[in-house]
Design a protein around this motif. Structure first.
Motif, PDB file in Angstrom:
ATOM      1  N   GLU A   1      31.840 -20.322  18.906  1.00 39.31           N
ATOM      2  CA  GLU A   1      33.534 -20.259  18.446  1.00 39.31           C
ATOM      3  C   GLU A   1      34.027 -21.627  18.662  1.00 39.31           C
ATOM      4  O   GLU A   1      34.575 -22.024  17.697  1.00 39.31           O
ATOM      5  CB  GLU A   1      34.162 -19.313  19.627  1.00 39.31           C
ATOM      6  CG  GLU A   1      35.637 -19.126  19.197  1.00 39.31           C
ATOM      7  CD  GLU A   1      36.344 -18.459  20.395  1.00 39.31           C
ATOM      8  OE1 GLU A   1      37.465 -18.860  20.622  1.00 39.31           O
ATOM      9  OE2 GLU A   1      35.967 -17.626  21.029  1.00 39.31           O
ATOM     10  N   VAL A   2      33.607 -22.589  19.461  1.00 39.22           N
ATOM     11  CA  VAL A   2      34.115 -23.726  19.614  1.00 39.22           C
ATOM     12  C   VAL A   2      33.303 -24.697  18.438  1.00 39.22           C
ATOM     13  O   VAL A   2      34.175 -25.199  17.951  1.00 39.22           O
ATOM     14  CB  VAL A   2      33.755 -24.527  21.125  1.00 39.22           C
ATOM     15  CG1 VAL A   2      33.883 -26.297  20.911  1.00 39.22           C
ATOM     16  CG2 VAL A   2      34.516 -23.832  22.215  1.00 39.22           C
ATOM     17  N   ARG A   3      32.353 -24.495  18.063  1.00 46.44           N
ATOM     18  CA  ARG A   3      31.581 -25.167  16.907  1.00 46.44           C
ATOM     19  C   ARG A   3      32.563 -24.906  15.444  1.00 46.44           C
ATOM     20  O   ARG A   3      32.709 -25.691  14.721  1.00 46.44           O
ATOM     21  CB  ARG A   3      30.387 -24.898  16.937  1.00 46.44           C
ATOM     22  CG  ARG A   3      29.601 -25.505  15.515  1.00 46.44           C
ATOM     23  CD  ARG A   3      27.750 -25.539  15.524  1.00 46.44           C
ATOM     24  NE  ARG A   3      27.354 -26.172  14.465  1.00 46.44           N
ATOM     25  CZ  ARG A   3      27.353 -25.698  13.333  1.00 46.44           C
ATOM     26  NH1 ARG A   3      27.489 -24.263  12.975  1.00 46.44           N
ATOM     27  NH2 ARG A   3      26.569 -26.260  12.549  1.00 46.44           N
ATOM     28  N   GLU A   4      32.911 -23.651  15.405  1.00 43.84           N
ATOM     29  CA  GLU A   4      33.626 -23.235  14.229  1.00 43.84           C
ATOM     30  C   GLU A   4      34.743 -23.861  14.244  1.00 43.84           C
ATOM     31  O   GLU A   4      35.342 -24.438  13.191  1.00 43.84           O
ATOM     32  CB  GLU A   4      33.673 -21.712  14.213  1.00 43.84           C
ATOM     33  CG  GLU A   4      32.334 -20.982  13.750  1.00 43.84           C
ATOM     34  CD  GLU A   4      31.857 -21.406  12.242  1.00 43.84           C
ATOM     35  OE1 GLU A   4      32.697 -21.504  11.606  1.00 43.84           O
ATOM     36  OE2 GLU A   4      30.649 -21.428  12.530  1.00 43.84           O
ATOM     37  N   ARG A   5      35.613 -24.079  15.394  1.00 40.58           N
ATOM     38  CA  ARG A   5      36.905 -24.805  15.275  1.00 40.58           C
ATOM     39  C   ARG A   5      36.585 -26.242  15.056  1.00 40.58           C
ATOM     40  O   ARG A   5      37.816 -26.688  14.549  1.00 40.58           O
ATOM     41  CB  ARG A   5      37.614 -24.664  16.767  1.00 40.58           C
ATOM     42  CG  ARG A   5      38.125 -23.240  16.915  1.00 40.58           C
ATOM     43  CD  ARG A   5      38.701 -22.955  18.262  1.00 40.58           C
ATOM     44  NE  ARG A   5      39.974 -23.359  18.395  1.00 40.58           N
ATOM     45  CZ  ARG A   5      40.526 -23.687  19.450  1.00 40.58           C
ATOM     46  NH1 ARG A   5      40.307 -22.889  20.372  1.00 40.58           N
ATOM     47  NH2 ARG A   5      41.786 -23.952  19.517  1.00 40.58           N
ATOM     48  N   LEU A   6      35.754 -26.774  15.588  1.00 39.59           N
ATOM     49  CA  LEU A   6      35.462 -28.182  15.277  1.00 39.59           C
ATOM     50  C   LEU A   6      35.185 -28.611  13.982  1.00 39.59           C
ATOM     51  O   LEU A   6      35.643 -29.517  13.312  1.00 39.59           O
ATOM     52  CB  LEU A   6      34.317 -28.820  16.143  1.00 39.59           C
ATOM     53  CG  LEU A   6      34.506 -28.935  17.827  1.00 39.59           C
ATOM     54  CD1 LEU A   6      33.250 -29.198  18.495  1.00 39.59           C
ATOM     55  CD2 LEU A   6      35.403 -29.721  17.935  1.00 39.59           C
ATOM     56  N   LEU A   7      34.321 -27.373  13.216  1.00 33.54           N
ATOM     57  CA  LEU A   7      34.076 -27.609  11.661  1.00 33.54           C
ATOM     58  C   LEU A   7      35.282 -27.623  10.875  1.00 33.54           C
ATOM     59  O   LEU A   7      35.282 -28.327   9.893  1.00 33.54           O
ATOM     60  CB  LEU A   7      33.107 -26.584  11.472  1.00 33.54           C
ATOM     61  CG  LEU A   7      31.600 -26.692  11.884  1.00 33.54           C
ATOM     62  CD1 LEU A   7      30.841 -25.463  11.673  1.00 33.54           C
ATOM     63  CD2 LEU A   7      30.908 -27.763  10.647  1.00 33.54           C
TER      64      LEU A   7
END
Length: 271
Positions: A128-134
């Motif tokens: 989830e964090v990675r998706e937000r950073l993307l």
């Protein structure tokens, strides 16, 4: 482009540096693999490109194994080899001793000497964090979002054990574990336990890695100086002692390291 900065003041007891890099960074390594030297510290990385992190067991291993896109690199006392054949965008943090329990819920020694996929520690939150950073539109935006996410992981009251905090300060001036243990008032065994749980490696190993790193730092600023002179300045007793430990931590002799002339002292391209 590489963007690096000191973290938000709330994070500073736990995080030393935060950084973001895009896949077009001109300073990125051009070799297909690189050897990464030990610093004695942990790091947290989110890879934002389509290619996951790939590590190799040794210099003769050209197949390697994939670790995914989000991982924690534990404190290490030896180098490792990673794939750099494809430029990768990423966001990450270099962590201070004592950060493991508040951020990941486990002690540093449980994560030492290896990489751990972040989903093993954070579950679905890692993806989830990675998706937000993307979705972030710039490196600055990525770093701001990343810092906010880290702050949500921290408990309201959390600190490094005073004996460990004092020891880390003392180890900037002395490598004598016995001296430092005596100063804490704890038994040798209890102090080793406290330190290892917070830092990930034992005090003795930590001071050895830091002395090795001191030579690396000196060599970067004074490239024309003799490595032996730098080693003696850093606290090594003689050349055999220095050469032996340099090979142990870096996987190569000091002369071979100098010939590589790396642009980043701890990242050595393997041609």
């Amino acid at each position: 482009m590489l963007l690096t900065r000191a973290p938000h003041p709330v994070l500073r007891p736990f995080v030393r540096t935060v950084w973001a890099i895009d896949a077009l960074d001109p300073s990125a390594p051009c070799a297909e693999r690189e050897r990464v030297l030990p610093t004695g510290l942990m790091h947290l990385v989110f890879r934002l490109s389509d290619v996951p992190l790939r590590l190799f067991d040794n210099i003769s291993d050209f197949t390697g194994h994939s670790l995914g896109f989000t991982m924690v690199g534990g404190a290490r006392s030896s180098s490792y080899i990673r794939d750099t054949s494809v430029p990768s965008a990423s966001v990450g943090a270099l962590l201070n001793p004592g950060a493991s329990e508040p951020l990941f819920g486990v002690t540093s020694d449980e994560l030492a000497e290896r990489h751990t996929p972040l989903d093993e520690l954070w579950g679905g939150l890692a993806a989830e964090v990675r998706e937000r950073l993307l979705e972030a539109e710039s490196l600055n935006h990525q770093l701001g979002l990343f810092e906010n996410l880290l702050m949500t992981r921290l408990p309201r009251v959390q600190g490094l054990h005073p004996a460990v905090a004092d020891a880390l300060e003392q180890f900037t001036r002395t490598s004598s574990v016995q001296e430092v243990v005596k100063r804490t008032g704890y038994s040798h065994r209890r102090f080793i336990e406290l330190f290892t749980k917070a830092v990930g490696i034992t005090p003795k190993l930590y001071t050895r890695v830091q002395r090795f790193q001191r030579v690396i730092e000196l060599a970067a600023f004074r490239p024309s100086a003799s490595m032996l002179d730098l080693a003696l300045e850093a606290g090594y007793s003689d050349q055999p002692h220095f050469t032996r430990q340099f090979k142990e931590f870096s996987g190569m002799a000091p002369g071979e390291y100098l010939r590589l002339a790396p642009s980043s002292p701890n990242h050595l391209p393997l041609r």
